[in-house]
Write an enzyme that holds these catalytic residues in place. Structure first.
Site, PDB file in Angstrom:
ATOM      1  N   SER A  62      31.330  42.401  53.276  1.00 43.31           N
ATOM      2  CA  SER A  62      30.756  41.171  53.836  1.00 43.31           C
ATOM      3  C   SER A  62      29.238  41.260  53.956  1.00 43.31           C
ATOM      4  O   SER A  62      28.547  40.247  53.931  1.00 43.31           O
ATOM      5  CB  SER A  62      31.388  40.852  55.187  1.00 43.31           C
ATOM      6  OG  SER A  62      31.174  41.902  56.102  1.00 43.31           O
ATOM      7  N   ASN A  74      32.178  39.120  38.764  1.00 44.81           N
ATOM      8  CA  ASN A  74      33.530  38.650  38.474  1.00 44.81           C
ATOM      9  C   ASN A  74      34.279  38.245  39.742  1.00 44.81           C
ATOM     10  O   ASN A  74      35.492  38.125  39.723  1.00 44.81           O
ATOM     11  CB  ASN A  74      34.315  39.688  37.685  1.00 44.81           C
ATOM     12  CG  ASN A  74      34.401  41.023  38.389  1.00 44.81           C
ATOM     13  OD1 ASN A  74      33.733  41.263  39.394  1.00 44.81           O
ATOM     14  ND2 ASN A  74      35.234  41.916  37.882  1.00 44.81           N
ATOM     15  N   ASP A  80      43.836  47.936  36.959  1.00 45.55           N
ATOM     16  CA  ASP A  80      45.282  48.135  36.875  1.00 45.55           C
ATOM     17  C   ASP A  80      45.630  49.610  36.725  1.00 45.55           C
ATOM     18  O   ASP A  80      44.762  50.459  36.542  1.00 45.55           O
ATOM     19  CB  ASP A  80      45.906  47.274  35.771  1.00 45.55           C
ATOM     20  CG  ASP A  80      45.456  47.653  34.372  1.00 45.55           C
ATOM     21  OD1 ASP A  80      45.312  48.859  34.080  1.00 45.55           O
ATOM     22  OD2 ASP A  80      45.277  46.744  33.549  1.00 45.55           O
ATOM     23  N   TYR A  83      44.280  52.145  33.923  1.00 43.13           N
ATOM     24  CA  TYR A  83      42.892  52.631  33.925  1.00 43.13           C
ATOM     25  C   TYR A  83      42.846  53.882  34.790  1.00 43.13           C
ATOM     26  O   TYR A  83      42.486  53.837  35.968  1.00 43.13           O
ATOM     27  CB  TYR A  83      41.967  51.530  34.471  1.00 43.13           C
ATOM     28  CG  TYR A  83      40.493  51.788  34.271  1.00 43.13           C
ATOM     29  CD1 TYR A  83      39.919  51.740  33.011  1.00 43.13           C
ATOM     30  CD2 TYR A  83      39.674  52.059  35.353  1.00 43.13           C
ATOM     31  CE1 TYR A  83      38.559  51.955  32.831  1.00 43.13           C
ATOM     32  CE2 TYR A  83      38.310  52.278  35.190  1.00 43.13           C
ATOM     33  CZ  TYR A  83      37.767  52.226  33.926  1.00 43.13           C
ATOM     34  OH  TYR A  83      36.421  52.442  33.755  1.00 43.13           O
ATOM     35  N   PHE A  91      33.170  50.869  38.534  1.00 40.33           N
ATOM     36  CA  PHE A  91      31.827  50.305  38.641  1.00 40.33           C
ATOM     37  C   PHE A  91      31.873  49.007  39.442  1.00 40.33           C
ATOM     38  O   PHE A  91      32.907  48.350  39.509  1.00 40.33           O
ATOM     39  CB  PHE A  91      31.252  49.992  37.246  1.00 40.33           C
ATOM     40  CG  PHE A  91      30.957  51.203  36.425  1.00 40.33           C
ATOM     41  CD1 PHE A  91      29.685  51.752  36.404  1.00 40.33           C
ATOM     42  CD2 PHE A  91      31.954  51.799  35.666  1.00 40.33           C
ATOM     43  CE1 PHE A  91      29.410  52.875  35.646  1.00 40.33           C
ATOM     44  CE2 PHE A  91      31.694  52.929  34.908  1.00 40.33           C
ATOM     45  CZ  PHE A  91      30.418  53.471  34.901  1.00 40.33           C
TER      46      PHE A  91
END
Length: 142
Positions: A62, A74, A80, A83, A91
């Protein structure tokens, strides 16, 4: 639930078990300077092997915008379970709205573990058979 975690190197701040709240803070793995209107991937210095059937949701803290003047490009990152390699480090995709410096160890984002969505079959129909609720931003306007 146990999650395997690999750190980029021995200088990275270790993530401790959270004491309160549902999110776990992640820190910048190195000093990063970002100019206004510039995009950079801020390394977080961790790679993890998530349990099968789970994914990580990564969002800004926040205070991230207030402290650093960056937003996550994004909105929410989803990592998921596939990875999970030794070099699959996480990152934070940052876009700067002012010149800023993020120091190694600064808490920049947070994550939580969520169950993956079950397999879904979409069935095309001509009508849904429900009443219309209203458009975007219409809740509570009547």
């Amino acid at each position: 639930m146990q999650i395997k975690i690999k750190y980029l190197d021995e200088t990275q701040t270790r993530i401790n078990k959270m004491e309160q709240g549902d999110w776990i803070d992640l820190r910048a793995a190195e000093d990063v300077a970002i100019k206004k209107d510039e995009f950079k991937l801020v390394p977080l210095g961790v790679a993890m092997e998530l349990p099968e059937g789970y994914e990580a949701h990564v969002v800004p803290r926040s205070s991230t915008y207030k402290n650093f003047g960056v937003i996550q490009t994004n909105s929410m990152g989803v990592i998921d379970e596939s990875y999970k390699g030794d070099n699959d480090f996480w990152f934070f995709p940052a876009y700067a709205l002012r010149d800023t410096k993020i120091k190694k160890g600064d808490r920049i984002c947070q994550f939580r573990i969520m169950k993956k969505m079950p397999a879904v079959d979409l069935i095309e129909v001509d009508r849904l058979g429900n009443g219309d609720r209203g458009g975007h931003g219409s809740t509570g306007t009547k």
